[in-house]
Design a protein around this motif. Structure first.
Motif, PDB file in Angstrom:
ATOM      1  N   ALA A  47     -20.090 -57.095 -62.517  1.00 30.31           N
ATOM      2  CA  ALA A  47     -19.314 -56.585 -61.389  1.00 30.31           C
ATOM      3  C   ALA A  47     -19.149 -55.070 -61.420  1.00 30.31           C
ATOM      4  N   HIS A  48     -19.362 -54.440 -62.568  1.00 27.95           N
ATOM      5  CA  HIS A  48     -19.229 -52.990 -62.686  1.00 27.95           C
ATOM      6  C   HIS A  48     -20.571 -52.279 -62.515  1.00 27.95           C
ATOM      7  N   GLY A  49     -21.623 -53.039 -62.199  1.00 29.95           N
ATOM      8  CA  GLY A  49     -22.941 -52.443 -62.010  1.00 29.95           C
ATOM      9  C   GLY A  49     -23.675 -52.163 -63.307  1.00 29.95           C
ATOM     10  N   VAL A  50     -23.215 -52.746 -64.405  1.00 31.36           N
ATOM     11  CA  VAL A  50     -23.824 -52.524 -65.714  1.00 31.36           C
ATOM     12  C   VAL A  50     -24.768 -53.679 -66.024  1.00 31.36           C
ATOM     13  N   VAL A  51     -25.984 -53.357 -66.467  1.00 28.30           N
ATOM     14  CA  VAL A  51     -26.945 -54.397 -66.844  1.00 28.30           C
ATOM     15  C   VAL A  51     -26.575 -54.912 -68.226  1.00 28.30           C
ATOM     16  N   THR A  61     -23.168 -46.347 -65.411  1.00 23.93           N
ATOM     17  CA  THR A  61     -22.036 -46.941 -64.715  1.00 23.93           C
ATOM     18  C   THR A  61     -21.042 -47.624 -65.648  1.00 23.93           C
ATOM     19  N   SER A  62     -21.330 -47.641 -66.938  1.00 18.68           N
ATOM     20  CA  SER A  62     -20.441 -48.300 -67.896  1.00 18.68           C
ATOM     21  C   SER A  62     -19.164 -47.491 -68.111  1.00 18.68           C
ATOM     22  N   PRO A  63     -18.010 -48.174 -68.186  1.00 23.36           N
ATOM     23  CA  PRO A  63     -16.775 -47.468 -68.533  1.00 23.36           C
ATOM     24  C   PRO A  63     -16.870 -46.723 -69.866  1.00 23.36           C
ATOM     25  N   PRO A  73      -8.583 -50.068 -71.440  1.00 25.69           N
ATOM     26  CA  PRO A  73      -9.606 -50.796 -72.205  1.00 25.69           C
ATOM     27  C   PRO A  73      -9.868 -52.204 -71.697  1.00 25.69           C
ATOM     28  N   SER A  74      -8.927 -52.789 -70.970  1.00 24.57           N
ATOM     29  CA  SER A  74      -9.118 -54.158 -70.493  1.00 24.57           C
ATOM     30  C   SER A  74     -10.253 -54.261 -69.485  1.00 24.57           C
ATOM     31  N   VAL A  75     -10.721 -53.131 -68.919  1.00 25.34           N
ATOM     32  CA  VAL A  75     -11.843 -53.204 -67.980  1.00 25.34           C
ATOM     33  C   VAL A  75     -13.108 -53.669 -68.685  1.00 25.34           C
TER      34      VAL A  75
END
Length: 138
Positions: A47-51, A61-63, A73-75
Motif C-alpha cells: 500500500a505504500h508503493g514499496v516492492v 518510496t519506503s518510510p 514507526p508503526s507505518v
C-alpha cells in the motif's frame, strides 16, 4: 491488532520483474499446513508503493528512506512489509524447525543474547519500593 485486515495481502498488486520464485534463496520447504493462504509467491507492491520480495531492500518510496523524528514507526508494521515466502527470517533455525519440521518454539521469557533487557533498579529509589508513612500515634 484490531485494525489489521483479515487478509493483509488483499490489495497488493504484482510487482513484475524477473524473479523466479522456484529459484528463491530465502524460501524454505513449508509444511502443507503453512502453505495454505500464505499470500502471493511473486514480488508485490504494498500500500505504500514499496516492492516486497524482490530482494532489493532500498526503495525510494519506503518510510525507511524518508525517516525523520516525525515518522511513526508503526507505518512499517504488519504483514504487508514481509513477503509470505521470500523472507530471510525463514532461514533461522527456529523458523525452519516450525515451518519445515512442525516443531514449535520453546516457551519462556525473552532474553537477548548479548544485552540485558531487565530494568535497572536503584535500591535506594523510593519510586520502585514505596515506603508507607508510619505514624507514632496509637
Amino acid at each position: 491488532m484490531a485494525d489489521q485486515p483479515s487478509n493483509p495481502y488483499a490489495g497488493v498488486r504484482p510487482a513484475g520483474g524477473h524473479d523466479d520464485s522456484a529459484l528463491d534463496p530465502y524460501e524454505i520447504d513449508f509444511r502443507p499446513e503453512f502453505r495454505a493462504n500464505r499470500g502471493p509467491r511473486e514480488p508485490f507492491v504494498n500500500a505504500h508503493g514499496v516492492v516486497i520480495g524482490d530482494h532489493d531492500y532500498v526503495s525510494a518510496t519506503s518510510p525507511l528512506e524518508q525517516w525523520s523524528k516525525e515518522t511513526d514507526p508503526s507505518v512499517m508494521a504488519g504483514e504487508q512489509w514481509v513477503h509470505p515466502y521470500k523472507d530471510i527470517g525463514f532461514l533461522t533455525e527456529e523458523n525452519k524447525d516450525l515451518f519445515e519440521r512442525g516443531i514449535a518454539p520453546n516457551s519462556g521469557l525473552f532474553m537477548h543474547p548479548t544485552h540485558s533487557t531487565a530494568i535497572s533498579i536503584d535500591m535506594d529509589d523510593d519510586d520502585y519500593f514505596s515506603v508507607p508513612e508510619v505514624l507514632d500515634e496509637p
